[in-house]
Design a protein around this motif. Structure first.
Motif, PDB file in Angstrom:
ATOM      1  N   GLY A  15      11.759  12.855  20.065  1.00  0.00           N
ATOM      2  CA  GLY A  15      11.998  14.263  20.326  1.00  0.00           C
ATOM      3  C   GLY A  15      12.117  15.125  19.089  1.00  0.00           C
ATOM      4  N   ARG A  20       9.227  12.400  16.009  1.00  0.00           N
ATOM      5  CA  ARG A  20       8.204  13.393  16.374  1.00  0.00           C
ATOM      6  C   ARG A  20       7.040  13.351  15.397  1.00  0.00           C
ATOM      7  NH1 ARG A  20       9.630  19.582  17.775  1.00  0.00           N
ATOM      8  NH2 ARG A  20      10.124  18.552  19.763  1.00  0.00           N
ATOM      9  N   ALA A  35       6.118   8.597  24.358  1.00  0.00           N
ATOM     10  CA  ALA A  35       7.119   9.250  23.517  1.00  0.00           C
ATOM     11  C   ALA A  35       8.459   9.236  24.240  1.00  0.00           C
ATOM     12  CB  ALA A  35       6.693  10.681  23.205  1.00  0.00           C
ATOM     13  N   ASP A  40      15.164  16.297  26.453  1.00  0.00           N
ATOM     14  CA  ASP A  40      13.877  16.807  26.897  1.00  0.00           C
ATOM     15  C   ASP A  40      13.076  17.460  25.765  1.00  0.00           C
ATOM     16  OD1 ASP A  40      15.305  19.142  26.575  1.00  0.00           O
ATOM     17  OD2 ASP A  40      15.335  19.659  28.712  1.00  0.00           O
ATOM     18  N   VAL A  42      11.522  15.841  23.857  1.00  0.00           N
ATOM     19  CA  VAL A  42      10.325  15.006  23.815  1.00  0.00           C
ATOM     20  C   VAL A  42       9.166  15.661  24.562  1.00  0.00           C
ATOM     21  CG1 VAL A  42      10.835  13.634  25.893  1.00  0.00           C
ATOM     22  CG2 VAL A  42       9.598  12.589  23.983  1.00  0.00           C
ATOM     23  N   GLU A  43       9.483  16.538  25.498  1.00  0.00           N
ATOM     24  CA  GLU A  43       8.430  17.280  26.196  1.00  0.00           C
ATOM     25  C   GLU A  43       7.677  18.169  25.207  1.00  0.00           C
ATOM     26  OE1 GLU A  43       7.674  17.094  29.396  1.00  0.00           O
ATOM     27  OE2 GLU A  43       9.393  16.105  30.340  1.00  0.00           O
ATOM     28  N   CYS A  46       5.292  16.077  23.108  1.00  0.00           N
ATOM     29  CA  CYS A  46       4.061  15.765  23.824  1.00  0.00           C
ATOM     30  C   CYS A  46       3.158  16.987  23.979  1.00  0.00           C
ATOM     31  CB  CYS A  46       4.387  15.161  25.190  1.00  0.00           C
ATOM     32  SG  CYS A  46       5.118  13.510  25.080  1.00  0.00           S
ATOM     33  N   PRO A  58       5.704  11.660  27.920  1.00  0.00           N
ATOM     34  CA  PRO A  58       7.139  11.601  27.633  1.00  0.00           C
ATOM     35  C   PRO A  58       7.897  10.724  28.622  1.00  0.00           C
ATOM     36  CG  PRO A  58       6.661  13.580  28.882  1.00  0.00           C
ATOM     37  CD  PRO A  58       5.338  12.876  28.671  1.00  0.00           C
TER      38      PRO A  58
END
Length: 266
Positions: A15, A20, A35, A40, A42-43, A46, A58
């Motif tokens: 994330g 990242r 990922a 979140d 991580v969204e 992506c 994710p």
């Protein structure tokens, strides 16, 4: 370069920071990434990969929870037909308390995420990587795991464990064609160290950040990502069971009187 074309890869702690940056690098070289992160954010990682034309999906996990690690490995196998590379990068700092002010709950949590997390990554990823004929596992340790002075007792102990885990698991995977190595970052600008860097910028003291290493600066996540990607790639095909310091030279010396370039030490 396209060192990871068609490779199935998991990155934990994706994330932000090193996770990242490494996710973006893997994807830019053809890797297909799961990922994983506990937030979140991580969204967004992506989304950045998608915008650049790469492939990443994710998943929200706790890297120190076995069921979550199993889910991430299963997702890689479902989406990408197997697993080639595991980058067990997720970690927490645990603050800066000394031994006598550190309670058992704190050190237990730090060890759970920072050491048990990589253990679980190896335990569940390695068999799937073996099924693909071999690959690589990279762990994020720290210069704090090499010797004292770069982190709290809890953090330092956890990262020392990660270094040893890389060595032990490399041996226990003998003959499998699965390599296990660790990177040992020095001071790097990540979510964990953001307060330090923010304060330095606001106070006009960026020249003091990383001043104890010969390069006299902190690192950016992309610099660590390049080393992690090297260890994960076939370029490092004969590198195994090693802990690679990426610290601007910090760990190259014992404490001494500092000497400025071109000046005589006093």
């Amino acid at each position: 370069m396209a060192r990871f074309t068609g490779k199935s890869i998991i990155v934990t702690g994706a994330g932000s920071g090193i996770g990242r940056a490494t996710t973006l690098l893997f994807a830019s070289e053809g890797g297909r990434v799961i990922a994983a992160d506990k937030t979140d954010a991580v969204e967004e990682t992506c989304a950045l990969v998608d915008k650049a034309g790469g492939t990443a999906h994710p998943i929200l996990i706790d890297a120190g929870n076995e069921e979550d690690v199993i889910r991430a490995v299963a997702m890689a196998c479902e989406y990408y037909d197997g697993l080639d590379i595991m980058f067990a990068n997720a970690g927490i700092s645990g603050g800066m308390a000394n031994i006598f002010d550190t309670d058992v709950a704190l050190i237990t949590e730090v060890l759970r995420v920072n050491l048990i997390g990589p253990f679980l990554a190896i335990k569940h990823a390695a068999p799937k990587i073996v099924e693909r004929g071999g690959g690589a596992i990279v762990l994020t340790a720290s210069v704090a795991g090499i010797r004292s002075g770069a982190g709290s007792p809890a953090y330092s102990a956890s990262k020392a464990g990660v270094i040893n885990l890389a060595m032990v698991s490399a041996q226990q995977l003998s003959g499998s064609n699965v390599r296990v190595n660790a990177i040992c970052p020095g001071l790097t600008e990540t979510g964990m160290t953001k307060p330090t860097f923010d304060y330095a910028r606001e106070a006009g003291k960026m020249d003091r950040v990383g001043r104890l290493n010969p390069l006299r600066r902190g690192a950016q996540p992309e610099e660590l990502a390049k080393v992690a990607a090297f260890l994960a790639s076939d370029d490092a095909s004969y590198v195994n069971g090693q802990a690679i310091a990426v610290d601007g030279g910090l760990s190259s010396s014992h404490p001494v009187t500092k000497q400025e370039y071109g000046k005589t030490a006093v």
